[in-house]
Design a protein around this motif. Structure first.
Motif, mmCIF file in Angstrom:
data_model
loop_
_atom_site.group_PDB
_atom_site.id
_atom_site.type_symbol
_atom_site.label_atom_id
_atom_site.label_comp_id
_atom_site.label_asym_id
_atom_site.label_seq_id
_atom_site.Cartn_x
_atom_site.Cartn_y
_atom_site.Cartn_z
ATOM 1 N N ALA A 142 -7.463 -0.253 -8.751
ATOM 2 C CA ALA A 142 -8.019 -1.700 -8.832
ATOM 3 C C ALA A 142 -9.344 -1.551 -9.385
ATOM 4 O O ALA A 142 -9.958 -2.375 -10.222
ATOM 5 C CB ALA A 142 -8.031 -2.459 -7.582
ATOM 6 N N ARG A 143 -10.161 -0.711 -9.152
ATOM 7 C CA ARG A 143 -11.496 -0.344 -9.549
ATOM 8 C C ARG A 143 -11.285 -0.121 -11.094
ATOM 9 O O ARG A 143 -12.290 -1.012 -12.122
ATOM 10 C CB ARG A 143 -12.464 0.597 -8.895
ATOM 11 N N HIS A 198 -9.868 -1.729 0.153
ATOM 12 C CA HIS A 198 -9.177 -0.093 0.275
ATOM 13 C C HIS A 198 -9.604 0.747 -0.395
ATOM 14 O O HIS A 198 -9.076 2.085 -0.592
ATOM 15 C CB HIS A 198 -7.497 -0.569 -0.195
ATOM 16 N N PRO A 210 -1.622 -2.864 -9.474
ATOM 17 C CA PRO A 210 -2.574 -3.187 -8.113
ATOM 18 C C PRO A 210 -2.797 -4.819 -8.158
ATOM 19 O O PRO A 210 -3.605 -5.208 -7.639
ATOM 20 C CB PRO A 210 -3.837 -2.447 -8.530
ATOM 21 N N ASP A 264 -9.580 1.072 -3.563
ATOM 22 C CA ASP A 264 -8.339 1.522 -4.445
ATOM 23 C C ASP A 264 -9.082 1.678 -5.884
ATOM 24 O O ASP A 264 -9.566 0.956 -6.670
ATOM 25 C CB ASP A 264 -7.577 0.258 -4.603
ATOM 26 N N ARG A 271 -8.649 -5.271 -3.176
ATOM 27 C CA ARG A 271 -8.027 -3.910 -3.034
ATOM 28 C C ARG A 271 -8.974 -2.771 -3.427
ATOM 29 O O ARG A 271 -9.571 -1.678 -2.760
ATOM 30 C CB ARG A 271 -7.018 -3.739 -4.166
ATOM 31 N N ALA A 272 -10.163 -3.143 -4.308
ATOM 32 C CA ALA A 272 -11.269 -2.245 -4.910
ATOM 33 C C ALA A 272 -12.138 -2.434 -3.587
ATOM 34 O O ALA A 272 -12.875 -1.196 -3.238
ATOM 35 C CB ALA A 272 -11.800 -2.997 -6.185
ATOM 36 N N LEU A 285 1.034 -1.036 0.008
ATOM 37 C CA LEU A 285 -0.097 -0.025 0.084
ATOM 38 C C LEU A 285 0.906 1.054 0.105
ATOM 39 O O LEU A 285 0.359 2.180 -0.424
ATOM 40 C CB LEU A 285 -1.068 -0.136 1.234
#
Ligand SMILES: [Zn+2]
Length: 218
Positions: free
Chosen positions: A75-76, A70, A15, A72, A66-67, A8
């Motif tokens: 990632a999305r 976090h 990612p 993120d 991650r999406a 992170l």
């Protein structure tokens, strides 16, 4: 855990695998994500054909976590771009209507509102918006919500999960059915209960989903 924290802290890490020094998805993860959609038979049968872009492992698993956990954005974006590629692949093979011929609407599978807020917004809806931004003729309409009372279903088995969700996917208030074809999208398929119930609720709105496309199959 330490590794997760270190990853992170690395700016510009891939990612999908955490490899540092990458602007976005690295070539290895890109190859991994490029697999063609495959038909799947969920344990809970759905009144819609279901396609998965791969297994819930490696880069896919990491991107989903991650999406989700976090919030993120990279990632999305990666999940959305992969969904977009999968939709185009299915449409090229005649399994889905071609978005260039008329608008195809993506309906994100519903996420619990509280969970979505904790995670910095609904990751599935965010991925769907990314997919739509990349393909002319794709639109997103979040027609479905889960009732606030639905317990978090991550720990439940197939039967319990189906019971838990039964009646818990609802149409968004004042949801209007889109005119053209609809594709249901989700990040992870486990039992298929969410997809099955979502297809039923869409049907109650007069919408027959052309397919369901999931980023990863667990
Ligand atoms: Zn990578």
């Amino acid at each position: 855990m330490l590794r997760e924290l270190l990853d992170l802290a690395v700016p510009g890490a891939c990612p999908g695998c955490g490899r540092p020094g990458e602007a976005g998805i690295c070539p290895r993860c890109r190859r991994e994500l490029a697999a063609a959609p495959r038909p799947v038979r969920p344990r809970v049968p759905a009144a819609v054909s279901v396609w998965a872009l791969g297994g819930y492992a490696g880069a896919r698993r990491r991107l989903v976590l991650r999406a989700k956990e976090h919030g993120d954005a990279a990632a999305r974006e990666a999940i959305g771009a992969t969904l977009a590629a999968g939709l185009l692949d299915l449409s090229a093979r005649g399994h889905l209507p071609d978005p260039r011929m008329g608008v195809v609407t993506l309906v994100p599978a519903p996420t619990r509102a509280a969970a979505a807020r904790r995670r910095g917004g609904d990751p599935v809806a965010a991925a769907a918006r990314t997919a739509a931004a990349r393909v002319p003729g794709l639109a997103v309409r979040p027609l479905l919500v889960t009732a606030a009372a639905a317990a978090d279903s991550a720990e439940l088995g197939a039967a319990a999960r189906r019971r838990n969700l039964s009646g818990r996917v609802r149409p968004r208030p004042r949801a209007a059915a889109p005119a053209g074809p609809v594709v249901l999208v989700d990040d992870v398929l486990t039992t298929g209960a969410t997809v099955a119930e979502s297809a039923l609720v869409l049907a109650s709105l007069g919408v027959s989903a052309a397919a369901a496309l999931v980023f990863a199959e667990a």
